[in-house]
Write a protein that holds these residues in place. Sequence first.
Motif, PDB file in Angstrom:
ATOM      1  N   SER A  41     -23.651  -2.355  13.192  1.00 11.57           N
ATOM      2  CA  SER A  41     -23.197  -2.658  14.556  1.00 11.57           C
ATOM      3  C   SER A  41     -21.893  -3.418  14.556  1.00 11.57           C
ATOM      4  O   SER A  41     -21.842  -4.598  14.854  1.00 11.57           O
ATOM      5  N   PRO A  42     -20.807  -2.712  14.229  1.00 11.97           N
ATOM      6  CA  PRO A  42     -19.506  -3.368  14.312  1.00 11.97           C
ATOM      7  C   PRO A  42     -19.263  -3.787  15.759  1.00 11.97           C
ATOM      8  O   PRO A  42     -19.543  -3.012  16.679  1.00 11.97           O
ATOM      9  N   THR A  43     -18.786  -5.007  15.974  1.00 16.84           N
ATOM     10  CA  THR A  43     -18.728  -5.539  17.345  1.00 16.84           C
ATOM     11  C   THR A  43     -17.825  -4.734  18.275  1.00 16.84           C
ATOM     12  O   THR A  43     -17.984  -4.795  19.477  1.00 16.84           O
ATOM     13  N   PHE A  44     -16.872  -3.998  17.726  1.00 17.52           N
ATOM     14  CA  PHE A  44     -15.942  -3.285  18.597  1.00 17.52           C
ATOM     15  C   PHE A  44     -16.436  -1.894  18.975  1.00 17.52           C
ATOM     16  O   PHE A  44     -15.772  -1.166  19.703  1.00 17.52           O
ATOM     17  N   ILE A  45     -17.604  -1.509  18.464  1.00 21.14           N
ATOM     18  CA  ILE A  45     -18.161  -0.211  18.856  1.00 21.14           C
ATOM     19  C   ILE A  45     -19.357  -0.442  19.762  1.00 21.14           C
ATOM     20  O   ILE A  45     -20.320  -1.106  19.391  1.00 21.14           O
ATOM     21  N   ILE A  46     -19.268   0.102  20.968  1.00 21.25           N
ATOM     22  CA  ILE A  46     -20.324  -0.137  21.953  1.00 21.25           C
ATOM     23  C   ILE A  46     -21.463   0.860  21.781  1.00 21.25           C
ATOM     24  O   ILE A  46     -22.629   0.511  21.928  1.00 21.25           O
ATOM     25  N   LEU A  47     -21.116   2.101  21.464  1.00 18.55           N
ATOM     26  CA  LEU A  47     -22.145   3.139  21.383  1.00 18.55           C
ATOM     27  C   LEU A  47     -21.918   4.022  20.172  1.00 18.55           C
ATOM     28  O   LEU A  47     -20.803   4.481  19.921  1.00 18.55           O
ATOM     29  N   LYS A  48     -22.972   4.221  19.412  1.00 18.12           N
ATOM     30  CA  LYS A  48     -22.904   5.143  18.296  1.00 18.12           C
ATOM     31  C   LYS A  48     -24.097   6.095  18.432  1.00 18.12           C
ATOM     32  O   LYS A  48     -25.230   5.636  18.619  1.00 18.12           O
ATOM     33  N   VAL A  49     -23.840   7.385  18.370  1.00 16.12           N
ATOM     34  CA  VAL A  49     -24.920   8.362  18.494  1.00 16.12           C
ATOM     35  C   VAL A  49     -25.277   8.854  17.096  1.00 16.12           C
ATOM     36  O   VAL A  49     -24.417   9.284  16.327  1.00 16.12           O
ATOM     37  N   HIS A  50     -26.558   8.750  16.752  1.00 16.57           N
ATOM     38  CA  HIS A  50     -27.053   9.226  15.453  1.00 16.57           C
ATOM     39  C   HIS A  50     -27.966  10.410  15.711  1.00 16.57           C
ATOM     40  O   HIS A  50     -28.740  10.402  16.670  1.00 16.57           O
ATOM     41  N   PHE A  51     -27.892  11.400  14.837  1.00 22.04           N
ATOM     42  CA  PHE A  51     -28.717  12.586  15.057  1.00 22.04           C
ATOM     43  C   PHE A  51     -29.858  12.660  14.059  1.00 22.04           C
ATOM     44  O   PHE A  51     -29.657  12.675  12.853  1.00 22.04           O
ATOM     45  N   GLY A  52     -31.070  12.703  14.584  1.00 30.88           N
ATOM     46  CA  GLY A  52     -32.267  12.864  13.769  1.00 30.88           C
ATOM     47  C   GLY A  52     -33.186  13.834  14.480  1.00 30.88           C
ATOM     48  O   GLY A  52     -32.727  14.762  15.137  1.00 30.88           O
ATOM     49  N   ARG A  53     -34.488  13.598  14.384  1.00 31.63           N
ATOM     50  CA  ARG A  53     -35.482  14.410  15.103  1.00 31.63           C
ATOM     51  C   ARG A  53     -35.092  14.522  16.583  1.00 31.63           C
ATOM     52  O   ARG A  53     -35.344  15.522  17.238  1.00 31.63           O
ATOM     53  N   MET A  54     -34.492  13.477  17.107  1.00 35.35           N
ATOM     54  CA  MET A  54     -33.798  13.525  18.407  1.00 35.35           C
ATOM     55  C   MET A  54     -32.684  12.493  18.321  1.00 35.35           C
ATOM     56  O   MET A  54     -32.672  11.676  17.410  1.00 35.35           O
ATOM     57  N   PRO A  55     -31.740  12.550  19.264  1.00 39.82           N
ATOM     58  CA  PRO A  55     -30.617  11.612  19.155  1.00 39.82           C
ATOM     59  C   PRO A  55     -31.057  10.160  19.333  1.00 39.82           C
ATOM     60  O   PRO A  55     -31.985   9.868  20.088  1.00 39.82           O
ATOM     61  N   LEU A  56     -30.377   9.279  18.610  1.00 40.67           N
ATOM     62  CA  LEU A  56     -30.577   7.839  18.773  1.00 40.67           C
ATOM     63  C   LEU A  56     -29.265   7.278  19.323  1.00 40.67           C
ATOM     64  O   LEU A  56     -28.225   7.385  18.682  1.00 40.67           O
ATOM     65  N   TYR A  57     -29.323   6.735  20.530  1.00 37.22           N
ATOM     66  CA  TYR A  57     -28.138   6.121  21.139  1.00 37.22           C
ATOM     67  C   TYR A  57     -28.190   4.632  20.834  1.00 37.22           C
ATOM     68  O   TYR A  57     -28.930   3.892  21.476  1.00 37.22           O
ATOM     69  N   HIS A  58     -27.452   4.219  19.831  1.00 33.44           N
ATOM     70  CA  HIS A  58     -27.472   2.817  19.414  1.00 33.44           C
ATOM     71  C   HIS A  58     -26.329   2.075  20.082  1.00 33.44           C
ATOM     72  O   HIS A  58     -25.164   2.367  19.838  1.00 33.44           O
ATOM     73  N   MET A  59     -26.666   1.142  20.951  1.00 34.98           N
ATOM     74  CA  MET A  59     -25.639   0.395  21.681  1.00 34.98           C
ATOM     75  C   MET A  59     -25.622  -1.055  21.230  1.00 34.98           C
ATOM     76  O   MET A  59     -26.665  -1.634  20.936  1.00 34.98           O
ATOM     77  N   ASP A  60     -24.419  -1.620  21.155  1.00 38.77           N
ATOM     78  CA  ASP A  60     -24.283  -3.047  20.937  1.00 38.77           C
ATOM     79  C   ASP A  60     -23.389  -3.559  22.057  1.00 38.77           C
ATOM     80  O   ASP A  60     -22.183  -3.348  22.048  1.00 38.77           O
TER      81      ASP A  60
END
Length: 150
Positions: free
Chosen positions: A59-78
């Motif tokens: 979770s780099p502080t300058f990235i608000i949203l990172k989308v990861h693809f697995g069995r379904m998408p994971l929207y990881h927000m910081d």
Amino acid sequence: MVKEIEIYSESEMIALGHRIGKLLDKNMVIALTGDLGAGKTTLTKGIGQALGVESTINSPTFIILKVHFGRMPLYHMDVYRIGPDSGDDYLEEYFEKEGVAVIEWAENIAHLLPDSYLGIEIKNLGGTKRAVRLSGNNPKYEKIIESVIV
Ligand SMILES: Nc1ncnc2c1ncn2[C@@H]1O[C@H](COP(=O)(O)OP(=O)(O)OP(=O)(O)O)[C@@H](O)[C@H]1O
Ligand SMILES: [Mg+2]
């Protein structure tokens, strides 16, 4: 419903995330709160593992949203740097897409959160000890809490 569990190591935190991740479904929202270094990202790593995510969860502080693809998408927000007036209302679209959203510093976007979500508050009790408090006000989240904390 609110339940609390104590965690004694980083690997136990990842395992907890894994147990939660296995039970997640499309459109679920997990609101993480807890101080810097509490273990929000660590828990998210376990969730990602359970979802079959292979990309790196951080979770780099300058990235608000990172989308990861697995069995379904994971929207990881910081949303550490986000406030009610920072023009980030687009984030709420992700609560109604194909995947699950996990939000670090969720209290900062309280005004965007759906009516129900799985709340996870992590407290650092010193050393590697953490108290993790799960809360939910909807049967779908209460079911997860009950099966994760026996
Ligand atoms: N029981 C534990 N659970 C989680 N992390 C732990 C535990 N014990 C020690 N740690 C350490 O605490 C740190 C937790 O960092 P992490 O990035 O997960 O926190 P965070 O809550 O996401 O912080 P930030 O607010 O900066 O994003 C890591 O360095 C990890 O190794
Ligand atoms: Mg983090």
